[in-house]
Write a protein that holds these residues in place. Structure first.
Motif, PDB file in Angstrom:
ATOM      1  N   LEU A 125     -17.573  -4.026  -7.617  1.00  0.00           N
ATOM      2  CA  LEU A 125     -18.027  -3.216  -8.739  1.00  0.00           C
ATOM      3  C   LEU A 125     -18.583  -4.093  -9.853  1.00  0.00           C
ATOM      4  CD1 LEU A 125     -18.319  -0.434  -9.981  1.00  0.00           C
ATOM      5  CD2 LEU A 125     -15.937  -0.559 -10.716  1.00  0.00           C
ATOM      6  N   ILE A 126     -17.909  -5.221 -10.098  1.00  0.00           N
ATOM      7  CA  ILE A 126     -18.357  -6.134 -11.158  1.00  0.00           C
ATOM      8  C   ILE A 126     -19.730  -6.714 -10.822  1.00  0.00           C
ATOM      9  CG2 ILE A 126     -17.871  -8.365 -12.241  1.00  0.00           C
ATOM     10  CD1 ILE A 126     -14.861  -7.592 -12.053  1.00  0.00           C
ATOM     11  N   VAL A 127     -19.951  -7.094  -9.565  1.00  0.00           N
ATOM     12  CA  VAL A 127     -21.255  -7.629  -9.158  1.00  0.00           C
ATOM     13  C   VAL A 127     -22.343  -6.570  -9.291  1.00  0.00           C
ATOM     14  CG1 VAL A 127     -22.603  -8.475  -7.193  1.00  0.00           C
ATOM     15  CG2 VAL A 127     -20.321  -9.398  -7.639  1.00  0.00           C
ATOM     16  N   ALA A 128     -22.049  -5.356  -8.831  1.00  0.00           N
ATOM     17  CA  ALA A 128     -23.032  -4.272  -8.928  1.00  0.00           C
ATOM     18  C   ALA A 128     -23.385  -3.987 -10.382  1.00  0.00           C
ATOM     19  CB  ALA A 128     -22.494  -3.015  -8.257  1.00  0.00           C
ATOM     20  N   ARG A 129     -22.378  -4.015 -11.245  1.00  0.00           N
ATOM     21  CA  ARG A 129     -22.633  -3.751 -12.665  1.00  0.00           C
ATOM     22  C   ARG A 129     -23.430  -4.892 -13.296  1.00  0.00           C
ATOM     23  NH1 ARG A 129     -23.284   0.762 -14.256  1.00  0.00           N
ATOM     24  NH2 ARG A 129     -22.777   0.206 -16.397  1.00  0.00           N
ATOM     25  N   PHE A 130     -23.176  -6.113 -12.862  1.00  0.00           N
ATOM     26  CA  PHE A 130     -23.933  -7.244 -13.414  1.00  0.00           C
ATOM     27  C   PHE A 130     -25.418  -7.100 -13.077  1.00  0.00           C
ATOM     28  CE2 PHE A 130     -25.706 -11.564 -13.066  1.00  0.00           C
ATOM     29  CZ  PHE A 130     -25.442 -12.031 -14.349  1.00  0.00           C
ATOM     30  N   ILE A 131     -25.727  -6.793 -11.815  1.00  0.00           N
ATOM     31  CA  ILE A 131     -27.131  -6.672 -11.413  1.00  0.00           C
ATOM     32  C   ILE A 131     -27.777  -5.458 -12.070  1.00  0.00           C
ATOM     33  CG2 ILE A 131     -28.700  -6.407  -9.454  1.00  0.00           C
ATOM     34  CD1 ILE A 131     -26.667  -7.934  -7.768  1.00  0.00           C
ATOM     35  N   THR A 132     -27.022  -4.386 -12.244  1.00  0.00           N
ATOM     36  CA  THR A 132     -27.545  -3.232 -12.976  1.00  0.00           C
ATOM     37  C   THR A 132     -27.886  -3.634 -14.407  1.00  0.00           C
ATOM     38  OG1 THR A 132     -26.150  -1.751 -11.645  1.00  0.00           O
ATOM     39  CG2 THR A 132     -27.111  -0.829 -13.637  1.00  0.00           C
ATOM     40  N   GLY A 133     -27.028  -4.461 -15.007  1.00  0.00           N
ATOM     41  CA  GLY A 133     -27.298  -4.950 -16.355  1.00  0.00           C
ATOM     42  C   GLY A 133     -28.529  -5.832 -16.408  1.00  0.00           C
ATOM     43  N   VAL A 134     -28.711  -6.679 -15.386  1.00  0.00           N
ATOM     44  CA  VAL A 134     -29.907  -7.534 -15.329  1.00  0.00           C
ATOM     45  C   VAL A 134     -31.160  -6.663 -15.273  1.00  0.00           C
ATOM     46  CG1 VAL A 134     -31.167  -9.210 -13.924  1.00  0.00           C
ATOM     47  CG2 VAL A 134     -28.710  -9.488 -14.288  1.00  0.00           C
ATOM     48  N   SER A 135     -31.117  -5.610 -14.464  1.00  0.00           N
ATOM     49  CA  SER A 135     -32.286  -4.721 -14.371  1.00  0.00           C
ATOM     50  C   SER A 135     -32.577  -4.064 -15.710  1.00  0.00           C
ATOM     51  CB  SER A 135     -32.068  -3.667 -13.283  1.00  0.00           C
ATOM     52  OG  SER A 135     -31.020  -2.781 -13.615  1.00  0.00           O
ATOM     53  N   ALA A 136     -31.529  -3.665 -16.431  1.00  0.00           N
ATOM     54  CA  ALA A 136     -31.725  -3.089 -17.765  1.00  0.00           C
ATOM     55  C   ALA A 136     -32.310  -4.116 -18.718  1.00  0.00           C
ATOM     56  CB  ALA A 136     -30.398  -2.558 -18.303  1.00  0.00           C
ATOM     57  N   ALA A 137     -31.967  -5.399 -18.508  1.00  0.00           N
ATOM     58  CA  ALA A 137     -32.471  -6.470 -19.373  1.00  0.00           C
ATOM     59  C   ALA A 137     -33.988  -6.633 -19.265  1.00  0.00           C
ATOM     60  CB  ALA A 137     -31.783  -7.785 -19.024  1.00  0.00           C
ATOM     61  N   PHE A 138     -34.542  -6.317 -18.119  1.00  0.00           N
ATOM     62  CA  PHE A 138     -35.998  -6.380 -17.957  1.00  0.00           C
ATOM     63  C   PHE A 138     -36.656  -5.046 -18.327  1.00  0.00           C
ATOM     64  CE2 PHE A 138     -34.686 -10.006 -15.500  1.00  0.00           C
ATOM     65  CZ  PHE A 138     -35.739 -10.899 -15.605  1.00  0.00           C
ATOM     66  N   MET A 139     -35.969  -3.954 -18.012  1.00  0.00           N
ATOM     67  CA  MET A 139     -36.537  -2.632 -18.243  1.00  0.00           C
ATOM     68  C   MET A 139     -36.612  -2.276 -19.729  1.00  0.00           C
ATOM     69  SD  MET A 139     -35.057   0.964 -16.730  1.00  0.00           S
ATOM     70  CE  MET A 139     -33.518   0.897 -17.688  1.00  0.00           C
ATOM     71  N   THR A 140     -35.540  -2.553 -20.474  1.00  0.00           N
ATOM     72  CA  THR A 140     -35.459  -2.087 -21.854  1.00  0.00           C
ATOM     73  C   THR A 140     -36.453  -2.768 -22.789  1.00  0.00           C
ATOM     74  OG1 THR A 140     -33.134  -1.524 -21.522  1.00  0.00           O
ATOM     75  CG2 THR A 140     -33.900  -1.690 -23.790  1.00  0.00           C
ATOM     76  N   PRO A 141     -36.576  -4.112 -22.805  1.00  0.00           N
ATOM     77  CA  PRO A 141     -37.581  -4.693 -23.706  1.00  0.00           C
ATOM     78  C   PRO A 141     -39.005  -4.318 -23.320  1.00  0.00           C
ATOM     79  CG  PRO A 141     -36.622  -6.390 -22.318  1.00  0.00           C
ATOM     80  CD  PRO A 141     -35.796  -5.155 -22.126  1.00  0.00           C
ATOM     81  N   ALA A 142     -39.239  -4.080 -22.019  1.00  0.00           N
ATOM     82  CA  ALA A 142     -40.566  -3.627 -21.607  1.00  0.00           C
ATOM     83  C   ALA A 142     -40.852  -2.256 -22.219  1.00  0.00           C
ATOM     84  CB  ALA A 142     -40.656  -3.562 -20.082  1.00  0.00           C
ATOM     85  N   GLY A 143     -39.862  -1.362 -22.146  1.00  0.00           N
ATOM     86  CA  GLY A 143     -40.040  -0.038 -22.736  1.00  0.00           C
ATOM     87  C   GLY A 143     -40.193  -0.096 -24.241  1.00  0.00           C
ATOM     88  N   LEU A 144     -39.355  -0.901 -24.902  1.00  0.00           N
ATOM     89  CA  LEU A 144     -39.444  -1.011 -26.358  1.00  0.00           C
ATOM     90  C   LEU A 144     -40.786  -1.586 -26.780  1.00  0.00           C
ATOM     91  CD1 LEU A 144     -38.119  -0.810 -29.145  1.00  0.00           C
ATOM     92  CD2 LEU A 144     -37.134  -3.075 -28.759  1.00  0.00           C
ATOM     93  N   SER A 145     -41.284  -2.589 -26.058  1.00  0.00           N
ATOM     94  CA  SER A 145     -42.554  -3.198 -26.445  1.00  0.00           C
ATOM     95  C   SER A 145     -43.740  -2.285 -26.153  1.00  0.00           C
ATOM     96  CB  SER A 145     -42.734  -4.554 -25.764  1.00  0.00           C
ATOM     97  OG  SER A 145     -42.741  -4.432 -24.356  1.00  0.00           O
ATOM     98  N   ILE A 146     -43.597  -1.350 -25.211  1.00  0.00           N
ATOM     99  CA  ILE A 146     -44.637  -0.333 -25.017  1.00  0.00           C
ATOM    100  C   ILE A 146     -44.751   0.525 -26.272  1.00  0.00           C
ATOM    101  CG2 ILE A 146     -45.237   1.773 -23.745  1.00  0.00           C
ATOM    102  CD1 ILE A 146     -44.076   0.424 -21.239  1.00  0.00           C
ATOM    103  N   ILE A 147     -43.605   0.815 -26.893  1.00  0.00           N
ATOM    104  CA  ILE A 147     -43.624   1.582 -28.144  1.00  0.00           C
ATOM    105  C   ILE A 147     -44.196   0.745 -29.284  1.00  0.00           C
ATOM    106  CG2 ILE A 147     -42.181   2.664 -29.924  1.00  0.00           C
ATOM    107  CD1 ILE A 147     -40.305   3.580 -27.746  1.00  0.00           C
ATOM    108  N   THR A 148     -43.690  -0.476 -29.432  1.00  0.00           N
ATOM    109  CA  THR A 148     -44.073  -1.265 -30.603  1.00  0.00           C
ATOM    110  C   THR A 148     -45.512  -1.767 -30.540  1.00  0.00           C
ATOM    111  OG1 THR A 148     -43.094  -3.244 -29.608  1.00  0.00           O
ATOM    112  CG2 THR A 148     -41.709  -1.978 -31.125  1.00  0.00           C
ATOM    113  N   THR A 149     -46.104  -1.785 -29.343  1.00  0.00           N
ATOM    114  CA  THR A 149     -47.520  -2.157 -29.244  1.00  0.00           C
ATOM    115  C   THR A 149     -48.419  -0.942 -29.108  1.00  0.00           C
ATOM    116  OG1 THR A 149     -47.364  -2.432 -26.834  1.00  0.00           O
ATOM    117  CG2 THR A 149     -47.020  -4.388 -28.195  1.00  0.00           C
ATOM    118  N   GLY A 150     -47.869   0.191 -28.716  1.00  0.00           N
ATOM    119  CA  GLY A 150     -48.679   1.376 -28.484  1.00  0.00           C
ATOM    120  C   GLY A 150     -48.697   2.354 -29.633  1.00  0.00           C
TER     121      GLY A 150
END
Length: 476
Positions: free
Chosen positions: A107-132
């Motif tokens: 469970l800890i490993v799965a949650r870590f990788i889920t967190g890594v995916s959020a680490a790439f997804m979230t700033p991409a989404g935020l920067s779409i807002i801040t540049t768009g």
């Protein structure tokens, strides 16, 4: 500026993009809130200690915070839409895999990788807002709606987590898969394609990414180990973490294409916003962790009862898009952030004399004040951390902010665990209560420190004020 940006209000196409991005941050909020409520059930089924249990939460936020800077840089280098869609897919897959875990480490490993995916997804989404969306009223409106949606995800997640845990805690991991899929389909349809960035002569700072991630993990591990591994082992781990942090700074200083351009840290409002965000998140996550354990393991409340008890914190989902814009319009970001942090101090202070048989009426004032504090602090901190930053560094600014939030969350979870475990002498209800009371000092201290840091922002008249911001208020 992106084609999304105009000088007028939000048109239908902008609303479509914003709704997709709000859906993604809603997903992140609901995912964390549902897991928080399910923790005692997970502990009972998998036989986890308190230290292991906090790593179920910390693994996610460390993966999130540890790779956030790389995620922000990747969004700038490889395309915001591309990164958003790719890592949303990874989030979907590993969120589902967490539901099949039969051992704590799985469970800890799965949650870590889920967190890594959020680490790439979230700033991409935020920067779409801040540049768009154009800086000023349009962007402020989008960011406040964005942060309000995150709050809404947390609110709904509390209730959904209680309902799903009553059926089986594994459903807390399966449910986000459906939501992720719907958001993925919408993203493919609504988020506009953009030109591929020119990466000539540019590269990803892998050495910087590895060293900063190791630094964050070791610092959090060192704090958590303090309660059960002795001062020597804890100090050695913390020292190793700080050494990796220094190594990271040296690499960034010498790198031709750094993960973090260190010059951005000369921006006073950005630094204050990030420090305040880190401390605020430390208190908020640590507080929730302890209160859920208190209600379910000391008071024997069910997951659903706990969900409804915590639901009042979700008042920020209503206040963030309604009250907060008006207050920012009237008083400016710095004053509103400071007000939110002062309310957090009051909320945690009200819980310090926690009793073994407190009624919900005794808990209600502190919980509702915390919801108000979150509504005042979170959105304005997001604005303060990205305002005035060049478009090509919006991904970096977003990465710094969410690194601060997630590192703070992991640090808060490990700190309350260490203090609570160290103060718990035995397994009696009285011993557990002593541990919870001691642990609650951590969010209180974090909120006090955040308030002190934020107070320096009031000394600057460069903060946004009504006449210069022209902030429009949502009609919702």
């Amino acid at each position: 500026m992106s084609a999304l940006s105009t000088s007028n209000g939000l048109d239908a196409r902008k609303w479509g993009v914003l709704l997709v991005l709000c859906g993604a941050i809603f997903l992140e909020g609901i995912d964390v809130a549902m897991l928080n409520v399910a923790l005692p059930a997970i502990r009972a089924d998998l036989g986890l200690s308190t230290g292991e249990l906090q790593w179920v939460m910390s693994a996610y936020v460390l993966g999130y915070g540890g790779f956030m800077l790389l995620g922000g840089r990747a969004a700038d280098l490889f395309g915001r839409r591309q990164m958003f869609i790719l890592w949303l897919t990874v989030f979907l897959l590993f969120s589902g895999l967490g539901g099949f875990a039969t051992e704590g480490w799985m469970l800890i490993v799965a949650r870590f990788i889920t967190g890594v995916s959020a680490a790439f997804m979230t700033p991409a989404g935020l920067s779409i807002i801040t540049t768009g969306f154009a800086e000023g009223p349009e962007r402020n409106k989008a960011l406040l709606l964005y942060s309000g949606t995150a709050a809404g995800g947390f609110t709904i997640g509390l209730v959904a987590g209680g309902l799903l845990t009553a059926v089986g805690w594994r459903w807390v991991f399966f449910a986000p898969v459906v939501l992720s899929f719907l958001i993925l389909v919408a993203a493919l349809a609504y988020v506009p394609k953009s030109e591929r960035p020119d990466r000539t002569g540019q590269r990803v700072d892998a050495a910087g990414a590895v060293t900063v991630t190791l630094a964050l993990v070791l610092i959090v591990l060192g704090v958590e180990r303090a309660a059960h591994s002795g001062i020597t082992a804890s100090a050695a781990t913390l020292t190793a973490g700080l050494a990796f942090l220094v190594t990271f700074l040296v690499i960034e200083r010498r790198s031709a294409e750094p993960l973090v351009r260190l010059g951005i840290l000369r921006n006073g409002p950005l630094v204050r916003a990030n420090l305040s965000a880190m401390l605020f998140a430390a208190g908020f996550f640590g507080f929730q962790f302890l209160v859920v354990l208190y209600l379910q393991e000391l008071r024997d409340w069910s997951p659903l009862q706990t969900s409804f008890a915590m639901l009042v914190i979700g008042i920020d989902a209503i206040l963030s898009p309604t009250l907060t814009p008006r207050l920012v319009n009237r008083f400016g970001n710095a004053a509103v952030i400071l007000g939110g942090l002062l309310l957090a101090v009051l909320s945690y202070g009200l819980f310090l004399p926690l009793g073994a048989d407190w009624s919900y009426a005794a808990m209600f004032p502190g919980l509702v004040i915390l919801g108000l504090a979150f509504s005042l602090a979170y959105g304005p901190l997001t604005i303060a951390a990205t305002e005035g930053i060049a478009e090509e560094e919006q991904g970096l600014a977003g990465g710094l902010l969410y690194t601060a939030f997630q590192f703070g969350a992991a640090l808060g979870l490990s700190a309350v665990t260490a203090v609570s475990v160290a103060a718990t002498h035995g397994e009696s209800p009285a011993a557990l209560l002593d541990g919870y009371r001691a642990g609650l000092l951590v969010p209180f201290a974090a909120a006090v420190l955040a308030t002190v840091v934020s107070a320096f922002g009031l000394r600057s008249r460069r903060d946004t004020v009504p006449e210069r911001a022209g902030l429009t208020v949502s009609s919702r």
